[in-house]
Design a protein around this motif. Structure first.
Motif, PDB file in Angstrom:
ATOM      1  N   TYR A  37     -11.850 -47.394 -79.503  1.00 33.05           N
ATOM      2  CA  TYR A  37     -11.113 -46.653 -78.468  1.00 33.05           C
ATOM      3  C   TYR A  37     -11.834 -46.728 -77.121  1.00 33.05           C
ATOM      4  O   TYR A  37     -11.209 -46.940 -76.078  1.00 33.05           O
ATOM      5  CB  TYR A  37     -10.953 -45.198 -78.905  1.00 33.05           C
ATOM      6  CG  TYR A  37     -10.450 -44.283 -77.811  1.00 33.05           C
ATOM      7  CD1 TYR A  37      -9.099 -44.243 -77.492  1.00 33.05           C
ATOM      8  CD2 TYR A  37     -11.332 -43.474 -77.093  1.00 33.05           C
ATOM      9  CE1 TYR A  37      -8.640 -43.409 -76.483  1.00 33.05           C
ATOM     10  CE2 TYR A  37     -10.879 -42.643 -76.084  1.00 33.05           C
ATOM     11  CZ  TYR A  37      -9.525 -42.617 -75.780  1.00 33.05           C
ATOM     12  OH  TYR A  37      -9.081 -41.803 -74.774  1.00 33.05           O
ATOM     13  N   ASP A  40     -11.972 -50.858 -75.934  1.00 32.85           N
ATOM     14  CA  ASP A  40     -10.734 -51.630 -75.780  1.00 32.85           C
ATOM     15  C   ASP A  40      -9.874 -51.079 -74.650  1.00 32.85           C
ATOM     16  O   ASP A  40      -8.794 -50.537 -74.867  1.00 32.85           O
ATOM     17  CB  ASP A  40      -9.960 -51.626 -77.097  1.00 32.85           C
ATOM     18  CG  ASP A  40      -8.771 -52.573 -77.073  1.00 32.85           C
ATOM     19  OD1 ASP A  40      -8.735 -53.465 -76.207  1.00 32.85           O
ATOM     20  OD2 ASP A  40      -7.881 -52.412 -77.931  1.00 32.85           O
ATOM     21  N   HIS A  43      -5.988 -52.613 -74.185  1.00 28.34           N
ATOM     22  CA  HIS A  43      -4.939 -52.148 -75.086  1.00 28.34           C
ATOM     23  C   HIS A  43      -4.774 -50.636 -75.040  1.00 28.34           C
ATOM     24  O   HIS A  43      -3.688 -50.116 -75.323  1.00 28.34           O
ATOM     25  CB  HIS A  43      -5.222 -52.629 -76.513  1.00 28.34           C
ATOM     26  CG  HIS A  43      -5.080 -54.112 -76.658  1.00 28.34           C
ATOM     27  ND1 HIS A  43      -6.155 -54.959 -76.578  1.00 28.34           N
ATOM     28  CD2 HIS A  43      -3.980 -54.891 -76.843  1.00 28.34           C
ATOM     29  CE1 HIS A  43      -5.735 -56.207 -76.724  1.00 28.34           C
ATOM     30  NE2 HIS A  43      -4.429 -56.195 -76.881  1.00 28.34           N
ATOM     31  N   ARG A  44      -5.827 -49.944 -74.678  1.00 29.98           N
ATOM     32  CA  ARG A  44      -5.716 -48.497 -74.466  1.00 29.98           C
ATOM     33  C   ARG A  44      -4.775 -48.225 -73.294  1.00 29.98           C
ATOM     34  O   ARG A  44      -3.969 -47.294 -73.336  1.00 29.98           O
ATOM     35  CB  ARG A  44      -7.104 -47.908 -74.212  1.00 29.98           C
ATOM     36  CG  ARG A  44      -7.159 -46.394 -74.378  1.00 29.98           C
ATOM     37  CD  ARG A  44      -8.586 -45.917 -74.314  1.00 29.98           C
ATOM     38  NE  ARG A  44      -9.141 -45.954 -72.971  1.00 29.98           N
ATOM     39  CZ  ARG A  44     -10.362 -46.363 -72.646  1.00 29.98           C
ATOM     40  NH1 ARG A  44     -11.178 -46.793 -73.585  1.00 29.98           N
ATOM     41  NH2 ARG A  44     -10.777 -46.343 -71.409  1.00 29.98           N
ATOM     42  N   TYR A  46      -2.282 -50.266 -72.348  1.00 26.04           N
ATOM     43  CA  TYR A  46      -0.927 -50.555 -72.807  1.00 26.04           C
ATOM     44  C   TYR A  46      -0.357 -49.378 -73.594  1.00 26.04           C
ATOM     45  O   TYR A  46       0.817 -49.017 -73.436  1.00 26.04           O
ATOM     46  CB  TYR A  46      -0.915 -51.795 -73.705  1.00 26.04           C
ATOM     47  CG  TYR A  46      -1.293 -53.090 -73.027  1.00 26.04           C
ATOM     48  CD1 TYR A  46      -1.227 -53.233 -71.646  1.00 26.04           C
ATOM     49  CD2 TYR A  46      -1.723 -54.197 -73.774  1.00 26.04           C
ATOM     50  CE1 TYR A  46      -1.576 -54.430 -71.033  1.00 26.04           C
ATOM     51  CE2 TYR A  46      -2.066 -55.392 -73.163  1.00 26.04           C
ATOM     52  CZ  TYR A  46      -2.000 -55.502 -71.800  1.00 26.04           C
ATOM     53  OH  TYR A  46      -2.341 -56.685 -71.197  1.00 26.04           O
ATOM     54  N   ALA A  47      -1.185 -48.775 -74.440  1.00 25.29           N
ATOM     55  CA  ALA A  47      -0.734 -47.641 -75.243  1.00 25.29           C
ATOM     56  C   ALA A  47      -0.313 -46.476 -74.354  1.00 25.29           C
ATOM     57  O   ALA A  47       0.716 -45.832 -74.592  1.00 25.29           O
ATOM     58  CB  ALA A  47      -1.841 -47.208 -76.203  1.00 25.29           C
ATOM     59  N   ILE A  68      -3.282 -41.853 -78.952  1.00 29.13           N
ATOM     60  CA  ILE A  68      -3.939 -43.154 -78.794  1.00 29.13           C
ATOM     61  C   ILE A  68      -5.188 -43.222 -79.668  1.00 29.13           C
ATOM     62  O   ILE A  68      -5.415 -44.210 -80.381  1.00 29.13           O
ATOM     63  CB  ILE A  68      -4.297 -43.415 -77.316  1.00 29.13           C
ATOM     64  CG1 ILE A  68      -3.028 -43.507 -76.464  1.00 29.13           C
ATOM     65  CG2 ILE A  68      -5.104 -44.715 -77.185  1.00 29.13           C
ATOM     66  CD1 ILE A  68      -3.286 -43.555 -74.972  1.00 29.13           C
ATOM     67  N   SER A  71      -4.290 -43.586 -83.222  1.00 27.52           N
ATOM     68  CA  SER A  71      -3.779 -44.931 -83.489  1.00 27.52           C
ATOM     69  C   SER A  71      -4.921 -45.893 -83.795  1.00 27.52           C
ATOM     70  O   SER A  71      -4.808 -46.750 -84.684  1.00 27.52           O
ATOM     71  CB  SER A  71      -2.968 -45.437 -82.289  1.00 27.52           C
ATOM     72  OG  SER A  71      -2.416 -46.708 -82.544  1.00 27.52           O
ATOM     73  N   TYR A  72      -6.042 -45.742 -83.095  1.00 26.25           N
ATOM     74  CA  TYR A  72      -7.213 -46.573 -83.393  1.00 26.25           C
ATOM     75  C   TYR A  72      -7.805 -46.219 -84.758  1.00 26.25           C
ATOM     76  O   TYR A  72      -8.227 -47.108 -85.510  1.00 26.25           O
ATOM     77  CB  TYR A  72      -8.269 -46.411 -82.297  1.00 26.25           C
ATOM     78  CG  TYR A  72      -7.996 -47.269 -81.088  1.00 26.25           C
ATOM     79  CD1 TYR A  72      -8.344 -48.616 -81.062  1.00 26.25           C
ATOM     80  CD2 TYR A  72      -7.383 -46.736 -79.959  1.00 26.25           C
ATOM     81  CE1 TYR A  72      -8.079 -49.408 -79.956  1.00 26.25           C
ATOM     82  CE2 TYR A  72      -7.116 -47.515 -78.847  1.00 26.25           C
ATOM     83  CZ  TYR A  72      -7.467 -48.854 -78.852  1.00 26.25           C
ATOM     84  OH  TYR A  72      -7.189 -49.631 -77.756  1.00 26.25           O
ATOM     85  N   TRP A 280       0.676 -48.361 -80.930  1.00 21.65           N
ATOM     86  CA  TRP A 280       1.165 -48.213 -79.555  1.00 21.65           C
ATOM     87  C   TRP A 280       0.591 -49.278 -78.613  1.00 21.65           C
ATOM     88  O   TRP A 280       1.047 -49.411 -77.475  1.00 21.65           O
ATOM     89  CB  TRP A 280       0.797 -46.832 -79.012  1.00 21.65           C
ATOM     90  CG  TRP A 280       1.582 -45.718 -79.606  1.00 21.65           C
ATOM     91  CD1 TRP A 280       1.262 -44.969 -80.700  1.00 21.65           C
ATOM     92  CD2 TRP A 280       2.848 -45.227 -79.152  1.00 21.65           C
ATOM     93  NE1 TRP A 280       2.243 -44.049 -80.955  1.00 21.65           N
ATOM     94  CE2 TRP A 280       3.226 -44.171 -80.024  1.00 21.65           C
ATOM     95  CE3 TRP A 280       3.690 -45.566 -78.093  1.00 21.65           C
ATOM     96  CZ2 TRP A 280       4.413 -43.466 -79.867  1.00 21.65           C
ATOM     97  CZ3 TRP A 280       4.880 -44.865 -77.938  1.00 21.65           C
ATOM     98  CH2 TRP A 280       5.232 -43.831 -78.813  1.00 21.65           C
ATOM     99  N   GLN A 281      -0.387 -50.029 -79.057  1.00 17.35           N
ATOM    100  CA  GLN A 281      -1.144 -50.896 -78.162  1.00 17.35           C
ATOM    101  C   GLN A 281      -0.455 -52.199 -77.775  1.00 17.35           C
ATOM    102  O   GLN A 281      -0.967 -52.942 -76.942  1.00 17.35           O
ATOM    103  CB  GLN A 281      -2.510 -51.225 -78.791  1.00 17.35           C
ATOM    104  CG  GLN A 281      -3.473 -50.052 -78.825  1.00 17.35           C
ATOM    105  CD  GLN A 281      -3.288 -49.155 -80.037  1.00 17.35           C
ATOM    106  OE1 GLN A 281      -2.273 -49.190 -80.707  1.00 17.35           O
ATOM    107  NE2 GLN A 281      -4.285 -48.338 -80.332  1.00 17.35           N
ATOM    108  N   HIS A 282       0.684 -52.530 -78.372  1.00 18.21           N
ATOM    109  CA  HIS A 282       1.302 -53.804 -78.015  1.00 18.21           C
ATOM    110  C   HIS A 282       2.309 -53.622 -76.876  1.00 18.21           C
ATOM    111  O   HIS A 282       2.788 -52.522 -76.618  1.00 18.21           O
ATOM    112  CB  HIS A 282       1.956 -54.455 -79.236  1.00 18.21           C
ATOM    113  CG  HIS A 282       3.156 -53.728 -79.763  1.00 18.21           C
ATOM    114  ND1 HIS A 282       3.079 -52.686 -80.629  1.00 18.21           N
ATOM    115  CD2 HIS A 282       4.478 -53.924 -79.524  1.00 18.21           C
ATOM    116  CE1 HIS A 282       4.289 -52.254 -80.930  1.00 18.21           C
ATOM    117  NE2 HIS A 282       5.157 -52.970 -80.266  1.00 18.21           N
TER     118      HIS A 282
END
Length: 295
Positions: A37, A40, A43-44, A46-47, A68, A71-72, A280-282
């Motif tokens: 978390y 990154d 991608h954090r 993007y989430a 978030i 999610s990790y 959620w990261q994509h």
């Protein structure tokens, strides 16, 4: 050389997973999730953009950050489960599983229906290649090969260890139809981004999105039932497998957009019920809201 070094690190991690006490392993996994978390940032970001789009100001900023972070945690737990489950038989797997609405799949099997399980990158979706394959019928999945050849070969071997097979995403339709004809269950994760010309425009989590219609088209061609299924994380090494109402294309006059939307609705409902388990990261909406991820 870099790919091989990463592979060696993965094998070391795999050794820890298999031999360290479960309580100690949970501590390590939690530390890895917190580290991922923190490090990154891309991608954090993007989430956070996705959460802002879906929830706007309807939940607090603190809640968004909590989702978030969770999610990790889910992703790290997923990796752990994939390694551990590769070495477990059905009896051991069942100790980790609670079933919800199991009658939906058992009745479909009793009626000799072709079955397409659709899911999202949610909770531990890899249970399709382990528990589902051992409990109900052999499964066939589709996936994009990893860029790291060593990891990709290991992942494929892992996924195929429990009566499951893995098809490369490109040109997989014929293989999926053949699998259904051979009595296998198809498992597809259909929540991620696809190009505008490769799917149907539907509503997903309250917003326009493009979703693959491959599951719909195959179901129509093979007269299969589409059953949404979700692998919900309850705790460390504890999951609920939730089957949702089957979608029979014949009931909707084989309307491709309608059937694809029903699948999107099932995923949206589950994600909104417990958003912490979704990936959620994509960049789910990059072709709909142009430039949204370049903020």
């Amino acid at each position: 050389m870099k790919d091989y070094l990463i592979y060696i690190l993965y094998k070391l991690f795999r050794g820890f997973v298999l031999f360290l006490p479960k309580g100690f392993m949970k501590i390590i996994l939690n530390l890895l999730a917190k580290l991922a978390y923190i490090l990154d940032k891309k991608h954090r970001k993007y989430a956070k953009i996705n959460l802002d789009l879906v929830y706007e100001n309807n939940i607090s900023e603190e809640r968004k950050e909590e989702i978030i972070k969770n999610s990790y945690f889910n992703l790290i737990y997923n990796l752990y489960e994939q390694i551990e489950n590769n070495n477990l038989e059905l009896e051991e797997l069942e100790k980790k599983i609670t079933l919800e609405n199991e009658n939906i799949i058992t009745e479909a099997l009793k009626d000799n229906k072709n079955i397409i399980l659709i899911s999202a990158h949610y909770g531990n979706w890899e249970y399709i290649t382990s528990y589902i394959s051992l409990k109900y019928a052999p499964t066939t999945m589709v996936g994009r090969p990893l860029n790291n050849k060593y990891l990709n070969d290991d992942l494929r071997k892992s996924r195929e260890s429990h009566n499951s097979e893995m098809l490369d995403k490109k040109g997989s339709a014929k293989g999926l139809i053949k699998a259904l004809k051979n009595g296998r269950i198809i498992g597809l994760a259909i929540d991620q981004h696809v190009p505008v010309n490769r799917g149907e425009k539907i509503k997903f989590l309250g917003h326009d999105a493009i979703q693959t219609d491959s599951s719909t088209r195959i179901a129509i061609k093979t007269e299969a039932l589409i059953i949404p299924v979700f692998f919900i994380k309850d705790d460390f090494r504890k999951y609920t497998i939730k089957f949702c109402e089957a979608i029979d294309p014949l009931k909707y006059d084989n309307d491709i957009n309608k059937i694809t939307q029903l699948q999107a609705d099932a995923m949206s409902n589950q994600i909104l019920e417990k958003p912490d388990d979704w990936f959620w990261q994509h960049r789910r909406w990059k072709d709909i809201y142009l430039g949204i991820y370049s903020k």
